[in-house]
Design a protein around this motif. Structure first.
Motif, PDB file in Angstrom:
ATOM      1  N   UNK A   1      59.323  27.067  -7.080  1.00 34.35           N
ATOM      2  CA  UNK A   1      59.117  25.761  -7.196  1.00 34.35           C
ATOM      3  C   UNK A   1      58.109  25.285  -8.253  1.00 34.35           C
ATOM      4  N   UNK A   2      57.378  26.220  -8.897  1.00 33.86           N
ATOM      5  CA  UNK A   2      56.271  25.944  -9.634  1.00 33.86           C
ATOM      6  C   UNK A   2      56.481  26.402 -11.123  1.00 33.86           C
ATOM      7  N   UNK A   3      57.388  27.630 -11.281  1.00 31.80           N
ATOM      8  CA  UNK A   3      57.804  27.909 -12.554  1.00 31.80           C
ATOM      9  C   UNK A   3      58.994  27.460 -13.087  1.00 31.80           C
ATOM     10  N   UNK A   4      58.706  26.584 -14.169  1.00 31.76           N
ATOM     11  CA  UNK A   4      59.681  25.695 -14.841  1.00 31.76           C
ATOM     12  C   UNK A   4      60.467  26.776 -15.705  1.00 31.76           C
ATOM     13  N   UNK A   5      61.869  26.651 -15.467  1.00 28.45           N
ATOM     14  CA  UNK A   5      62.789  27.211 -16.210  1.00 28.45           C
ATOM     15  C   UNK A   5      62.389  28.852 -16.645  1.00 28.45           C
ATOM     16  N   UNK A   6      62.085  29.606 -15.502  1.00 28.35           N
ATOM     17  CA  UNK A   6      61.681  31.044 -15.724  1.00 28.35           C
ATOM     18  C   UNK A   6      62.703  31.785 -16.243  1.00 28.35           C
ATOM     19  N   UNK A   7      62.637  32.915 -17.030  1.00 25.93           N
ATOM     20  CA  UNK A   7      63.282  33.839 -17.662  1.00 25.93           C
ATOM     21  C   UNK A   7      62.797  34.970 -18.014  1.00 25.93           C
ATOM     22  N   UNK A   8      63.547  35.996 -17.513  1.00 23.92           N
ATOM     23  CA  UNK A   8      63.290  37.311 -17.649  1.00 23.92           C
ATOM     24  C   UNK A   8      63.188  37.599 -19.098  1.00 23.92           C
ATOM     25  N   UNK A   9      61.900  37.919 -19.463  1.00 18.80           N
ATOM     26  CA  UNK A   9      61.822  38.341 -21.134  1.00 18.80           C
ATOM     27  C   UNK A   9      62.587  39.710 -21.586  1.00 18.80           C
ATOM     28  N   UNK A  10      62.444  40.552 -20.759  1.00 15.69           N
ATOM     29  CA  UNK A  10      63.091  42.119 -20.978  1.00 15.69           C
ATOM     30  C   UNK A  10      62.833  42.770 -19.646  1.00 15.69           C
ATOM     31  N   UNK A  11      63.669  43.888 -19.631  1.00 17.90           N
ATOM     32  CA  UNK A  11      63.501  44.784 -18.493  1.00 17.90           C
ATOM     33  C   UNK A  11      62.310  45.405 -18.345  1.00 17.90           C
ATOM     34  N   UNK A  12      61.736  45.433 -17.218  1.00 20.69           N
ATOM     35  CA  UNK A  12      60.323  46.077 -17.152  1.00 20.69           C
ATOM     36  C   UNK A  12      59.981  47.261 -17.223  1.00 20.69           C
ATOM     37  N   UNK A  13      58.954  48.181 -17.672  1.00 14.75           N
ATOM     38  CA  UNK A  13      58.691  49.365 -17.249  1.00 14.75           C
ATOM     39  C   UNK A  13      58.193  49.743 -15.831  1.00 14.75           C
TER      40      UNK A  13
END
Length: 426
Positions: A393-405
């Motif tokens: 609800x609070x993150x506006x337009x969240x996008x994964x920046x890169x696959x995580x380590x």
């Protein structure tokens, strides 16, 4: 090149069947161990080259999970390193090592000792006490997200999924907030006790013993303070006299139990929240559905516990010969219960590699199973539910920046960091 106890694993062609679990523990496969699990399930009980037996299907694990011939007392004995001081090396440290070995945390104990310790913990880890933390958890989540306002990027692990459960478990136990930062390195090191490779590594064991001694000294002093000035927290309750004025457990057991609750109380929850958010970012339609309908959160969390669980396996030791799925595990053999593989067993779940919170029957080993089912599971579920609803609800337009380590451990598996691009924090 991956390495097992018996030497390098060939990287020319498929991994041999008897080195599959060595490949699972190889950090190179941490991001996606599931193809290895699929191969292991071809033989529900698979003998590995190091002599261990990996159990990988739902049916086989269920056949073993309550078997008294399978022991949890599989940690190697404590052995403190030489210091050069004869008194310490020949008298003091051997005594301390024997005490630590005899009074391991309850997840490494069998009945009847395990049952006595667990009953004492459950007497304090009550549902009303855990449910009473909901408002506290919600306030902490909002505080952590408020601190991210004005940013266009967050690291979920550092900004929320690590500090939240640490703060909550410290309050539950009665650990002073100012002491929270001291536990990160201790907890990270002690979590390696679940990793078979680290148990066999002399240097890793040296670091584990040092961390255990440091946190033991801290807990000993804190328990003494709780007895002088008891409060409404779990540690005060466990340290207080039981019926008839008798101790609920020995001081050595109390220290190891407090350490277990502190370490396990946040390590699994960090992974649960992070794995869940990573899964939602990779399935944005489910993130949108959660935003629109927060009541979906409990079912979504149960599917995450099946699909990307925080605990992938636990180890055991066979106290006698056990036959399961056509394979006989000999007495004395090391046994790996590969819970995460069983969670994706096609004999139990339709389309097991699909993330589907609407499954009609989400039965999983996300918090282990049997006598050692995670005592903190209700609290972890509450923290994950509140955190995920707030994030949706609070993150506006969240996008994964890169696959995580990923973190180094194969048993407690989760991203080391999770970078998310956002337009704002609402």
């Amino acid at each position: 090149m991956p390495v097992s106890d018996t030497g390098p694993i060939p990287d020319t062609g498929p991994v041999p069947d008897d080195l599959l679990f060595a490949a699972v523990t190889d950090p190179a496969n941490r991001a996606d161990p599931y193809p290895l699990y699929a191969r292991l399930r071809e033989r529900p009980v698979s003998r590995q080259r190091d002599g261990s037996y990996v159990v990988s299907t739902q049916a086989a694990i269920r056949a073993l999970i309550f078997d008294p011939r399978l022991s949890s007392e599989d940690l190697p004995p404590f052995k403190r390193p030489r210091t050069g001081n004869p008194l310490r090396d020949w008298i003091i440290n051997p005594i301390r090592s024997r005490i630590a070995t005899a009074h391991r945390p309850l997840i490494f104990r069998d009945p009847p000792d395990h049952d006595v310790l667990r009953a004492a913990v459950m007497g304090e880890f009550t549902i009303p006490r855990v449910q009473g933390l909901r408002d506290r958890v919600a306030r902490e989540v909002d505080t952590l997200l408020d601190a991210c306002r004005g940013r266009r990027e967050i690291c979920l692990v550092g900004d929320l999924s690590y500090p939240l459960p640490v703060s909550v478990i410290c309050e539950l136990l009665g650990v002073p907030e100012s002491d929270e930062p001291r536990f990160q390195s201790w907890a990270t090191q002690l979590a390696t006790a679940l990793e078979p490779d680290a148990r066999r590594d002399v240097e890793a064991r040296r670091h584990t013993v040092a961390a255990f001694d440091a946190i033991s000294d801290y807990m000993r002093a804190l328990i003494a303070e709780k007895r002088r000035h008891p409060a409404d927290d779990m540690l005060s309750g466990l340290a207080a006299p039981g019926p008839g004025g008798k101790k609920r457990m020995s001081d050595f057991d109390l220290i190891s139990t407090a350490i277990l609750l502190l370490v396990a109380g946040h390590e699994t929850t960090v992974n649960l929240i992070t794995n869940a958010m990573l899964t939602l970012l990779r399935h944005p339609q489910e993130l949108e559905r959660l935003r629109a309908d927060p009541e979906r959160a409990p079912r979504l969390i149960e599917e995450v516990l099946r699909y990307e669980p925080p605990v992938h396996f636990r180890t055991r030791k066979a106290l006698g010969a056990i036959t399961v799925a056509g394979e006989t595990i000999p007495k004395g053999a090391a046994v790996v219960l590969l819970f995460a593989s069983a969670n994706r067993d096609p004999a139990r779940f339709a389309a097991p590699d699909r993330f589907d919170p609407d499954r009609p029957d989400i039965e999983h080993f996300g918090f282990g199973g049997g006598l050692h089912y995670c005592v903190g599971a209700p609290l972890a579920r509450i923290e994950a539910e509140i955190a995920l609803v707030a994030l949706s609800r609070r993150l506006v337009a969240p996008r994964l920046m890169r696959d995580p380590p990923y973190r180094s451990g194969a048993s407690l598996r989760g991203p080391e960091e999770l970078r998310i691009a956002i337009d704002a924090v609402a």
